[in-house]
Every structure is written in C-alpha cells, then in structure tokens.
Design a protein around this motif. Structure first.
Motif, mmCIF file in Angstrom:
data_model
loop_
_atom_site.group_PDB
_atom_site.id
_atom_site.type_symbol
_atom_site.label_atom_id
_atom_site.label_comp_id
_atom_site.label_asym_id
_atom_site.label_seq_id
_atom_site.Cartn_x
_atom_site.Cartn_y
_atom_site.Cartn_z
ATOM 1 N N LYS A 16 -41.625 68.469 23.702
ATOM 2 C CA LYS A 16 -40.584 69.043 24.196
ATOM 3 C C LYS A 16 -39.199 69.111 23.076
ATOM 4 C CE LYS A 16 -40.582 65.418 26.994
ATOM 5 N NZ LYS A 16 -40.491 65.333 28.307
ATOM 6 N N THR A 17 -38.897 67.875 22.276
ATOM 7 C CA THR A 17 -38.578 67.535 21.617
ATOM 8 C C THR A 17 -38.414 68.662 20.618
ATOM 9 O OG1 THR A 17 -38.897 65.064 20.931
ATOM 10 C CG2 THR A 17 -37.233 65.827 18.954
ATOM 11 N N ALA A 18 -39.441 69.589 19.716
ATOM 12 C CA ALA A 18 -39.686 69.938 19.225
ATOM 13 C C ALA A 18 -38.764 71.740 19.910
ATOM 14 C CB ALA A 18 -41.083 70.648 19.071
ATOM 15 N N ILE A 19 -39.551 71.791 20.770
ATOM 16 C CA ILE A 19 -38.941 73.018 21.830
ATOM 17 C C ILE A 19 -37.250 72.386 21.671
ATOM 18 C CG2 ILE A 19 -39.025 74.299 24.362
ATOM 19 C CD1 ILE A 19 -42.153 73.582 24.068
ATOM 20 N N GLY A 20 -37.222 71.748 22.284
ATOM 21 C CA GLY A 20 -35.502 71.425 22.858
ATOM 22 C C GLY A 20 -34.434 71.539 21.364
ATOM 23 N N THR A 21 -34.702 71.077 20.307
ATOM 24 C CA THR A 21 -34.247 71.073 19.324
ATOM 25 C C THR A 21 -33.886 72.600 18.724
ATOM 26 O OG1 THR A 21 -34.913 68.797 18.818
ATOM 27 C CG2 THR A 21 -33.997 70.403 16.850
ATOM 28 N N GLY A 22 -35.175 73.438 18.651
ATOM 29 C CA GLY A 22 -34.888 74.694 18.761
ATOM 30 C C GLY A 22 -33.749 75.876 19.541
ATOM 31 N N GLY A 52 -28.996 70.671 17.324
ATOM 32 C CA GLY A 52 -30.484 69.565 16.963
ATOM 33 C C GLY A 52 -30.193 68.500 16.914
ATOM 34 N N VAL A 53 -29.848 67.743 16.535
ATOM 35 C CA VAL A 53 -29.990 66.448 15.666
ATOM 36 C C VAL A 53 -29.274 65.377 17.592
ATOM 37 C CG1 VAL A 53 -29.022 64.972 14.803
ATOM 38 C CG2 VAL A 53 -28.995 66.331 13.487
ATOM 39 N N LEU A 54 -28.539 66.149 17.698
ATOM 40 C CA LEU A 54 -27.943 65.251 19.088
ATOM 41 C C LEU A 54 -29.104 65.269 20.042
ATOM 42 C CD1 LEU A 54 -24.221 65.818 19.891
ATOM 43 C CD2 LEU A 54 -25.540 63.487 19.867
ATOM 44 N N SER A 79 -29.119 57.110 26.685
ATOM 45 C CA SER A 79 -28.839 58.070 25.785
ATOM 46 C C SER A 79 -27.333 58.806 25.844
ATOM 47 C CB SER A 79 -29.738 57.809 25.122
ATOM 48 O OG SER A 79 -29.187 58.101 23.079
ATOM 49 N N ALA A 80 -28.137 59.341 26.181
ATOM 50 C CA ALA A 80 -26.840 60.674 26.328
ATOM 51 C C ALA A 80 -25.414 60.582 26.414
ATOM 52 C CB ALA A 80 -27.163 61.459 27.070
ATOM 53 N N ILE A 81 -24.949 59.202 27.457
ATOM 54 C CA ILE A 81 -23.918 58.842 28.261
ATOM 55 C C ILE A 81 -23.546 58.301 26.710
ATOM 56 C CG2 ILE A 81 -22.708 57.081 29.395
ATOM 57 C CD1 ILE A 81 -24.455 57.989 31.341
ATOM 58 N N GLU A 82 -23.605 57.184 26.023
ATOM 59 C CA GLU A 82 -23.861 56.953 25.254
ATOM 60 C C GLU A 82 -23.179 57.270 23.982
ATOM 61 O OE1 GLU A 82 -25.795 53.830 22.110
ATOM 62 O OE2 GLU A 82 -26.000 53.046 24.017
ATOM 63 N N LYS A 83 -23.671 58.691 23.582
ATOM 64 C CA LYS A 83 -23.409 59.120 22.060
ATOM 65 C C LYS A 83 -22.417 60.347 23.103
ATOM 66 C CE LYS A 83 -28.017 58.438 20.358
ATOM 67 N NZ LYS A 83 -28.532 57.446 20.690
ATOM 68 N N MET A 84 -22.508 60.484 24.107
ATOM 69 C CA MET A 84 -20.991 61.518 23.954
ATOM 70 C C MET A 84 -19.771 60.321 24.362
ATOM 71 S SD MET A 84 -19.415 63.858 25.624
ATOM 72 C CE MET A 84 -20.834 65.340 27.121
ATOM 73 N N ILE A 85 -19.694 59.199 24.848
ATOM 74 C CA ILE A 85 -18.660 58.503 24.094
ATOM 75 C C ILE A 85 -18.057 58.528 23.246
ATOM 76 C CG2 ILE A 85 -18.186 55.820 25.311
ATOM 77 C CD1 ILE A 85 -19.394 55.882 27.925
ATOM 78 N N SER A 86 -19.117 57.625 22.315
ATOM 79 C CA SER A 86 -18.998 57.600 20.454
ATOM 80 C C SER A 86 -19.075 58.200 20.259
ATOM 81 C CB SER A 86 -20.653 57.488 19.953
ATOM 82 O OG SER A 86 -21.408 58.066 20.318
ATOM 83 N N ILE A 105 -21.871 68.786 20.810
ATOM 84 C CA ILE A 105 -22.165 67.073 21.842
ATOM 85 C C ILE A 105 -23.170 68.292 23.198
ATOM 86 C CG2 ILE A 105 -20.991 65.516 22.920
ATOM 87 C CD1 ILE A 105 -19.317 65.306 20.857
ATOM 88 N N VAL A 106 -21.695 68.535 23.884
ATOM 89 C CA VAL A 106 -22.478 69.287 25.087
ATOM 90 C C VAL A 106 -24.138 69.829 25.270
ATOM 91 C CG1 VAL A 106 -22.234 70.456 27.042
ATOM 92 C CG2 VAL A 106 -20.714 69.245 26.443
ATOM 93 N N VAL A 107 -24.071 70.627 24.296
ATOM 94 C CA VAL A 107 -25.208 71.683 23.829
ATOM 95 C C VAL A 107 -26.613 70.714 23.842
ATOM 96 C CG1 VAL A 107 -26.931 73.255 22.754
ATOM 97 C CG2 VAL A 107 -24.361 73.449 23.040
ATOM 98 N N GLY A 108 -26.358 70.166 22.320
ATOM 99 C CA GLY A 108 -27.101 69.172 21.891
ATOM 100 C C GLY A 108 -28.022 68.152 23.651
ATOM 101 N N ILE A 109 -26.986 67.414 23.825
ATOM 102 C CA ILE A 109 -26.967 66.534 24.672
ATOM 103 C C ILE A 109 -27.667 67.266 26.603
ATOM 104 C CG2 ILE A 109 -26.227 64.886 27.035
ATOM 105 C CD1 ILE A 109 -24.193 64.017 24.847
#
Length: 337
Positions: free
Chosen positions: A9-15, A33-35, A50-57, A127-131
C-alpha cells in the motif's frame, strides 16, 4: 524476504501521490510521496491522527516562514530563527514528530526565494495530495477476524492443557510437566491484545471489540492460574478433596470456550465448598495444611470464574444500552414524522 500488505500500500500510494502531484504541475511534487509514506500508519485511526498532525504542522511552518522571510529575507539565519519559533510551538501542540514535515515546507519556500499566493497554494497542494493518498490506501484493511479467532483457540488450548496438568498432579501427587505452556500463553495473550487493539483502531465507527475484552478477561484469569501454580505444586499428598477438585478441573478444562457456562461451575464450586465443610476433621497437621491449601485453591477458582461472568454481564449491559438507544431513536423519529 517478506513483503507485507502495508508495504504494498505504501509503495502504490507513494507512486500515485507523486504522479498526481506531477500531473497537476506542482513544484517539488516528490514531497507528496514523502507525505504519503509518513502518514500511512498501521491503522486507520493512527493514519488520520498523523494526517491531521502533519497538516497542522505544515500550515504552522508555512505561516511562520512566510512572515519571517518577508521581514528578514531569504538567509540561512532566517531559517534558524524560524525553527527556533516553530519547533517549540509544535512540541507544545504535541506534534513534535511532524517537525521534519514542517521543515520541508520551510525549505521549499527558501529554495524558491519567493512567498506569494501561488507558492503557498503549491505547498498546500503537495500536502493535500500526499495526505489524501495515504488515507485512501488505508481504506483497504485486511480483516483480523481469522487471526483473532486463531489466537482465541490457541489460548483456550493452552488453558485446557494447564488445567489437565493440574488434574494429573492432584490425582497422582507428581508430574513431569515442564510448564512451557505458561510462557507460551503469556506471549500469545500479548500478541492477541495488540492485534485486537489494532482492529478497534481500524473500525472508526465504534471503539468496542469483543475480542479485546475477551483477551483482557483471559489475561486476568491467567494471573490467577499463575497464583495457584505454587499452591498446586505444594500438594504432594493426595486426599479425598484432591480428587474432588481434580474432577472439577477436568470438567472445567473440557468446557473452556467463548460461551457462557460460568453459572454451572460456580454452583459446582459452592457444592464442593459445602462438602469440604461437612468432611471429617483433619487427622494430622499435614492433612490440615493440604486441606487449607485446597480450600484456598477453591476460592481462587471462584475468582477465576467470576472474571468471566463479569465479562458477560458487561456485554449484556452494553447490548441493553444499545437496544435502548435504538428504541429511543426510533421513537424520536416516529414522533418527528
């Protein structure tokens, strides 16, 4: 080498995140992809947190950077100043794990040497695309039902084995059992509880899980089993009461299952206690000590059974509360219509 479902899932989602960010025309699109990698956690609940935290940060880092670069220019010392302000804020918000993510936004603005609406919109897009792709990948979660059921059967098999070894010792006064099941059941219970907790976090609509409560119940019962082990090992002579308890434990061992038959064995324990009271007095000190230990053993087994009874009582209460809530909603709905 084993590739797990989360790795796939991580590999596909990142790509996909990088591809979409590039297709949209975002600068630094690989950061999407990093996000995705950073936000894709073991469970849906943790991924959302994690998504909410990283969006806010990221937003906080971008705002501090925008203001600071406007005031002090695009210099390395300005980045130092920004981090001196951003990091304490994120730590105060309990988002210290997202400092690196926030720093990426800050460094993007520094590398562009420009802060305007389009630049900030570009960062927001990343941010939006990665999350989004991280959350999308975690929509698909394998069911833990089969594995939890296997853990349940394994724990019950261990409990049965332990009780049957107690039976042998009570009847014969000796046993060659090495006690390895004691170590195994402790390990299995920990693994089962961890998996049950993950299953709760993957089902966001409710935070209840009967498997989690079941393994907690078995963990408490296991504590009692550990307490009575030294007690059983001290019974090196057999009396009539030994055989009575051995028969009870043998029946109980064959009845270890998820169902509710506690009341039957609580009644048997009560009858056994009455028989103990009406038995002739001990003939010597040794018999007195053994019978006192056996009486203590019976009390511990009563606690063992009451732990399971409490689980079913709580389950019944939750069901009643859910039914009452359903009836109340239906009544309100009918009155409104």
């Amino acid at each position: 080498m084993k590739i797990g479902f989360r790795v796939i899932k991580t590999a596909i989602g990142t790509g996909l995140a990088i591809a979409v960010a590039s297709w949209i025309g975002l600068k630094f699109y690989s950061s999407a992809g990093v996000l995705t990698i950073l936000c894709l956690k073991e469970t849906r609940k943790r991924s959302i947190e994690s998504a909410i935290e990283k969006m806010i940060s990221c937003i906080i880092g971008g705002l501090f950077a925008a203001v600071s670069f406007k005031l002090f220019g695009f210099t390395p010392w300005t980045i130092t100043l920004i981090l001196l302000m951003v990091i304490p804020v994120l730590v105060a918000l309990k988002a210290k794990d997202s400092v690196a993510t926030s720093s990426v936004v800050i460094l993007h603005l520094y590398m562009l040497h420009k802060v305007d609406g389009m630049t900030l919109l570009n960062e927001l897009g990343i941010i939006v695309v990665g999350i989004t792709f991280a959350l999308m990948m975690n929509i698909i979660m394998p069911s833990a039902e089969k594995q939890l059921k296997a853990y349940q059967e394994q724990v019950e098999a261990y409990f049965k084995k332990i009780f049957m070894e107690f039976v042998i010792y009570l009847r014969q006064g000796e046993s060659d059992w090495d006690g390895k099941e004691i170590l195994e059941v402790h390990k299995v219970l920990q693994e089962a509880k961890d998996l049950a907790l993950k299953d709760i976090e993957n089902n966001l609509r409710y935070n209840d899980n009967h498997y989690f409560h079941y393994f907690e119940m078995r963990e408490k019962q296991f504590e009692i089993i550990q307490r009575i082990m030294p007690l059983v090992s001290s019974l090196d002579e057999t009396y009539e009461q030994n055989y009575m308890i051995a028969d009870f434990l043998e029946n109980l061992a064959h009845a270890i299952h998820p169902g509710n038959t506690v009341s039957i064995y609580l009644d048997e324990l009560q009858k056994m206690r009455q028989k103990f009271k009406t038995s002739p007095l001990p003939q010597d000190r040794k018999e007195f000590e053994v019978r006192a230990a056996l009486f203590h053993f019976v009390n511990e087994m009563q606690r063992y059974l009451l732990i399971k009874k409490a689980l079913f009582d709580q389950h019944t209460k939750r069901k009643k509360n859910q039914w009452s809530l359903f009836i109340k909603k239906e009544k309100t709905s009918n009155e409104g219509s």
